[in-house]
Write a protein that holds these residues in place. Structure first.
Motif, PDB file in Angstrom:
ATOM      1  N   UNK A   7      -1.772 -46.993 -80.344  1.00 36.37           N
ATOM      2  CA  UNK A   7      -1.791 -48.444 -80.546  1.00 36.37           C
ATOM      3  C   UNK A   7      -2.973 -49.085 -79.838  1.00 36.37           C
ATOM      4  N   UNK A   8      -3.697 -48.297 -79.111  1.00 35.36           N
ATOM      5  CA  UNK A   8      -4.796 -48.789 -78.294  1.00 35.36           C
ATOM      6  C   UNK A   8      -5.801 -47.656 -78.199  1.00 35.36           C
ATOM      7  N   UNK A   9      -7.041 -47.952 -78.528  1.00 29.97           N
ATOM      8  CA  UNK A   9      -8.065 -46.900 -78.476  1.00 29.97           C
ATOM      9  C   UNK A   9      -9.320 -47.470 -77.832  1.00 29.97           C
ATOM     10  N   UNK A  10     -10.078 -46.609 -77.195  1.00 29.75           N
ATOM     11  CA  UNK A  10     -11.328 -47.026 -76.569  1.00 29.75           C
ATOM     12  C   UNK A  10     -12.506 -46.443 -77.347  1.00 29.75           C
ATOM     13  N   UNK A  11     -13.332 -47.315 -77.838  1.00 26.98           N
ATOM     14  CA  UNK A  11     -14.571 -46.894 -78.476  1.00 26.98           C
ATOM     15  C   UNK A  11     -15.695 -47.096 -77.459  1.00 26.98           C
ATOM     16  N   UNK A  12     -16.805 -46.392 -77.660  1.00 24.97           N
ATOM     17  CA  UNK A  12     -17.951 -46.606 -76.785  1.00 24.97           C
ATOM     18  C   UNK A  12     -19.179 -46.863 -77.644  1.00 24.97           C
ATOM     19  N   UNK A  13     -19.854 -47.963 -77.334  1.00 23.91           N
ATOM     20  CA  UNK A  13     -21.025 -48.347 -78.120  1.00 23.91           C
ATOM     21  C   UNK A  13     -22.274 -48.330 -77.261  1.00 23.91           C
ATOM     22  N   UNK A  14     -23.371 -48.132 -77.960  1.00 20.04           N
ATOM     23  CA  UNK A  14     -24.683 -48.194 -77.327  1.00 20.04           C
ATOM     24  C   UNK A  14     -25.336 -49.460 -77.883  1.00 20.04           C
ATOM     25  N   UNK A  15     -25.839 -50.306 -76.995  1.00 19.28           N
ATOM     26  CA  UNK A  15     -26.496 -51.535 -77.453  1.00 19.28           C
ATOM     27  C   UNK A  15     -27.954 -51.471 -77.028  1.00 19.28           C
ATOM     28  N   UNK A  16     -28.826 -51.561 -78.002  1.00 20.92           N
ATOM     29  CA  UNK A  16     -30.263 -51.453 -77.720  1.00 20.92           C
ATOM     30  C   UNK A  16     -30.955 -52.723 -78.194  1.00 20.92           C
ATOM     31  N   UNK A  17     -31.580 -53.461 -77.276  1.00 17.40           N
ATOM     32  CA  UNK A  17     -32.294 -54.655 -77.716  1.00 17.40           C
ATOM     33  C   UNK A  17     -33.552 -54.304 -78.482  1.00 17.40           C
ATOM     34  N   UNK A  18     -34.102 -55.291 -79.142  1.00 18.74           N
ATOM     35  CA  UNK A  18     -35.351 -55.141 -79.899  1.00 18.74           C
ATOM     36  C   UNK A  18     -36.409 -54.501 -78.993  1.00 18.74           C
ATOM     37  N   UNK A  19     -37.007 -53.405 -79.427  1.00 23.38           N
ATOM     38  CA  UNK A  19     -38.076 -52.789 -78.638  1.00 23.38           C
ATOM     39  C   UNK A  19     -37.587 -51.703 -77.697  1.00 23.38           C
ATOM     40  N   UNK A  56     -32.054 -54.801 -71.160  1.00 20.78           N
ATOM     41  CA  UNK A  56     -30.645 -55.083 -71.424  1.00 20.78           C
ATOM     42  C   UNK A  56     -29.930 -53.945 -72.149  1.00 20.78           C
ATOM     43  N   UNK A  57     -30.590 -52.855 -72.433  1.00 20.92           N
ATOM     44  CA  UNK A  57     -29.933 -51.749 -73.134  1.00 20.92           C
ATOM     45  C   UNK A  57     -28.793 -51.219 -72.287  1.00 20.92           C
ATOM     46  N   UNK A  58     -27.681 -50.867 -72.936  1.00 19.48           N
ATOM     47  CA  UNK A  58     -26.537 -50.432 -72.143  1.00 19.48           C
ATOM     48  C   UNK A  58     -25.505 -49.703 -72.998  1.00 19.48           C
ATOM     49  N   UNK A  94     -25.694 -60.250 -79.567  1.00 20.64           N
ATOM     50  CA  UNK A  94     -26.669 -61.076 -78.846  1.00 20.64           C
ATOM     51  C   UNK A  94     -27.512 -60.242 -77.883  1.00 20.64           C
ATOM     52  N   UNK A  95     -27.040 -59.031 -77.564  1.00 22.06           N
ATOM     53  CA  UNK A  95     -27.821 -58.165 -76.671  1.00 22.06           C
ATOM     54  C   UNK A  95     -28.803 -57.332 -77.483  1.00 22.06           C
ATOM     55  N   UNK A  96     -28.334 -56.833 -78.587  1.00 23.06           N
ATOM     56  CA  UNK A  96     -29.224 -55.993 -79.392  1.00 23.06           C
ATOM     57  C   UNK A  96     -28.465 -55.313 -80.520  1.00 23.06           C
ATOM     58  N   UNK A  97     -29.080 -54.261 -81.038  1.00 20.34           N
ATOM     59  CA  UNK A  97     -28.473 -53.514 -82.132  1.00 20.34           C
ATOM     60  C   UNK A  97     -27.358 -52.631 -81.572  1.00 20.34           C
ATOM     61  N   UNK A  98     -26.209 -52.630 -82.274  1.00 21.29           N
ATOM     62  CA  UNK A  98     -25.039 -51.909 -81.774  1.00 21.29           C
ATOM     63  C   UNK A  98     -24.828 -50.640 -82.599  1.00 21.29           C
ATOM     64  N   UNK A  99     -24.666 -49.512 -81.878  1.00 22.86           N
ATOM     65  CA  UNK A  99     -24.446 -48.242 -82.573  1.00 22.86           C
ATOM     66  C   UNK A  99     -23.288 -47.530 -81.877  1.00 22.86           C
ATOM     67  N   UNK A 100     -22.429 -46.883 -82.673  1.00 20.14           N
ATOM     68  CA  UNK A 100     -21.321 -46.157 -82.057  1.00 20.14           C
ATOM     69  C   UNK A 100     -21.866 -44.997 -81.234  1.00 20.14           C
ATOM     70  N   UNK A 101     -21.405 -44.900 -79.986  1.00 17.88           N
ATOM     71  CA  UNK A 101     -21.856 -43.823 -79.106  1.00 17.88           C
ATOM     72  C   UNK A 101     -20.803 -42.727 -79.055  1.00 17.88           C
ATOM     73  N   UNK A 102     -19.533 -43.138 -78.904  1.00 19.27           N
ATOM     74  CA  UNK A 102     -18.441 -42.167 -78.888  1.00 19.27           C
ATOM     75  C   UNK A 102     -17.233 -42.747 -79.603  1.00 19.27           C
TER      76      UNK A 102
END
Lengths: 255, 306
Positions: A59-71, A80-82, B209-217
């Motif tokens: 009923x609850x799951x954790x996804x993990x995303x990578x956020x990469x700003x322009x450049x 700000x990439x994280x 608003x931070x950037x492009x979002x891609x699934x990591x896991x």
């Protein structure tokens, strides 16, 4: 009755999830499964639990995303990439499409506190509510053939046999990082509402028109590592020395 | 979306059945002819078979009767209510034709209207889902209605030729309906393939608003109910090829065969041509319906990198 409550619910019980704080430990996933498999209704079954192709109802799951700003190409290089750990469970939407599509009346939204629930004795397992949910909050239990979803731990939050500190959803109680908060989002003075106002809490996929109750708090802006360290000690400078050190400073100067 | 055989069989079979029943309800064919009597039975069997297939994907089919209760809000419930209610005029019409050899205009016209309403309800189950943008358009019910009409007219053309009735009279509207259905479907496909998704990984996570979002896991390394049910993907190049094949087999061939039947006049050759037209149309229709599911992307896939 699968019509939504005609009036706004007086309480809007829900969660506020802090994406700045979540460390992606999955403790809430496990505690959710443990609590909700043992109490009311059908257990949250697993298929082939000891086989190669294991899967199960959560009923609850954790996804993990990578956020990469322009450049920014590589995580950690651009400012700000994280990596953002992203817990996701039912958002208890105000315009919940999963409620209105239900043909049997099994899926409903409580008029008093806005919690969206499934009456498993009425559920025929057609799966249409899961199709209608853009967030993937509902999962069919393949053993019981009924739809399962987050109940906001309704059997905890109103349970007076539990200590008061435990009368919150299991995921909230468990979170070791304090990334999950529970409260009344319909009350602007509640702690969760204030948190949303201060941190700019937002809705997921507002364009779907579902008006979720649960809110997410954005990650805080990053700061350079050096900013966390204290002011550098300058060995050549003895300005501002006091007491014994001022006396020592003077004595050493005279030698 | 996962193209479940039970749902494909349900929508295609019941669509053909309702189409045939709707044309029979108009009373254009001789109700005492053997072929027309058989057609009434065939229509009921197609509808009932389709509805039974649809219960195959339920987790608890023994409670299916409960699905009749929420017609105020749910298109699936409305579809169930209409499907059952439509059996009343359909059974009366079929009884009158099979047993007494006559057509009752009132029962027939009510049948036709209710058949159309039921197919519309079926289509709206899909068209009302905002989470599946491919389906969320008025073109979806238009396609379902036109495909049911075309299928019904094609089947009725066979019946007309077989009963020595106005085969050539029916084959012209059948031909037009087949063309109309595939033209509408082409518009549906054009919309689908030029669609800008309203929901993206950025809106799904609110991190745009931070950037492009891609699934990591993913949450778990293995598949789950959501990825099995909604994560089905068909390669776009194959989808385009399959849709062209569907138009060819389900559209062009039936049109040519109908023209051949028209030229052949009333006789054995016309019947064979019309039967072949129905069979090719059915193959095209099943392909179209498979793609309807396989090509549709669910918004939840924004969380699963799909």
């Amino acid at each position: 009755m699968t019509s939504l409550p005609s009036l706004p619910t007086p309480k809007k019980l829900g969660l506020v999830i802090d994406l700045d704080v979540c460390v992606g430990c999955h403790a809430c996933v496990i505690s959710c499964k443990e609590w909700n498999t043992g109490g009311y209704g059908a257990a949250l079954s697993d298929q082939h639990p000891y086989g190669a192709d294991v899967s199960g109802t959560f009923l609850n799951r954790i996804h993990t995303f990578e956020v990469v700003p322009e450049g920014g190409q590589v995580i950690g290089e651009a400012g700000e990439a994280r990596i953002v750990h992203f817990p996701k469970s039912c958002l208890h939407c105000e315009d919940a499409p999963c409620v209105t599509v239900c043909p049997t009346g099994a899926s409903y939204k409580r008029a008093e506190d806005g919690i969206v629930l499934v009456d498993e004795d009425k559920c025929i397992g057609c799966g249409l509510c899961a199709w209608s949910c853009a967030y993937g909050a509902r999962e069919m239990d393949l053993a019981a053939g009924v739809m399962k979803k987050c109940t906001l731990c309704i059997d905890r939050i109103y349970n007076e046999t539990l200590r008061e500190i435990d009368r919150v959803p299991s995921c909230v109680r468990t979170c070791p990082a304090n990334a999950r908060h529970y409260g009344d989002l319909g009350d602007p003075t509640s702690e969760v509402s204030r948190m949303v106002a201060e941190r700019g809490g937002f809705d997921l996929m507002p364009e779907q028109g579902t008006r979720p109750t649960n809110k997410y708090l954005p990650p805080r802006p990053r700061k350079p590592l050096a900013a966390s360290a204290g002011p550098a000690v300058l060995a050549e400078n003895t300005d501002g020395a006091k007491g014994f050190f001022a006396w020592l400073d003077g004595m050493l100067d005279r030698i | 979306m996962h193209p479940a055989p039970s749902v494909i069989i349900f929508t295609t079979m019941s669509g053909l059945g309702y189409g045939l029943a709707a044309v029979l309800g108009l009373g254009l064919l001789d109700p005492s002819a053997v072929a027309v009597r058989a057609a009434h039975v065939l229509a009921l069997m197609l509808i009932a078979g389709g509805l039974l297939a649809s219960t195959r994907h339920l987790g608890n089919p023994q409670r299916a009767w409960r699905a009749l209760s929420q017609w105020r809000s749910s298109w699936l419930s409305r579809e169930g209510v209409m499907a059952l209610a439509t059996f009343v005029p359909l059974t009366i019409s079929a009884w009158m034709s099979v047993i007494e050899g006559r057509h009752v205009p009132l029962a027939g016209w009510i049948s036709t209207a209710m058949c159309a309403a039921t197919v519309y309800c079926t289509a709206m189950i899909y068209a009302s889902l905002r989470s599946i943008q491919a389906w969320n358009t008025p073109l979806t019910p238009l396609c379902y209605l036109l495909f049911a009409t075309a299928g019904g007219l094609l089947l009725a053309t066979v019946v007309a030729f077989a009963s020595g009735g106005p085969g050539s009279l029916l084959s012209v509207p059948a031909l037009l309906a087949v063309v109309g259905a595939w033209v509408a479907k082409q518009a549906w496909w054009t919309r689908l393939r030029t669609l800008a998704p309203i929901s993206t990984p950025e809106t799904a996570t609110g991190l745009g608003h931070i950037g492009r979002v891609r699934l990591f896991e993913r949450p778990h390394v293995n598949e789950n109910y959501l990825t099995r049910e909604m994560g089905f993907k068909v390669a776009r190049k194959h989808a385009v090829k399959l849709s062209k094949l569907a138009v060819l087999v389900g559209g062009a061939l039936p049109v040519l065969l109908l023209l051949a039947a028209l030229l052949a006049g009333n006789g054995g050759l016309a019947i064979i041509a019309a039967v072949l037209a129905v069979l090719f149309y059915a193959v095209g229709l099943v392909t179209e319906r498979w793609l309807f599911f396989a090509e549709a992307r669910h918004a939840v896939m924004n969380y699963y990198g799909g």
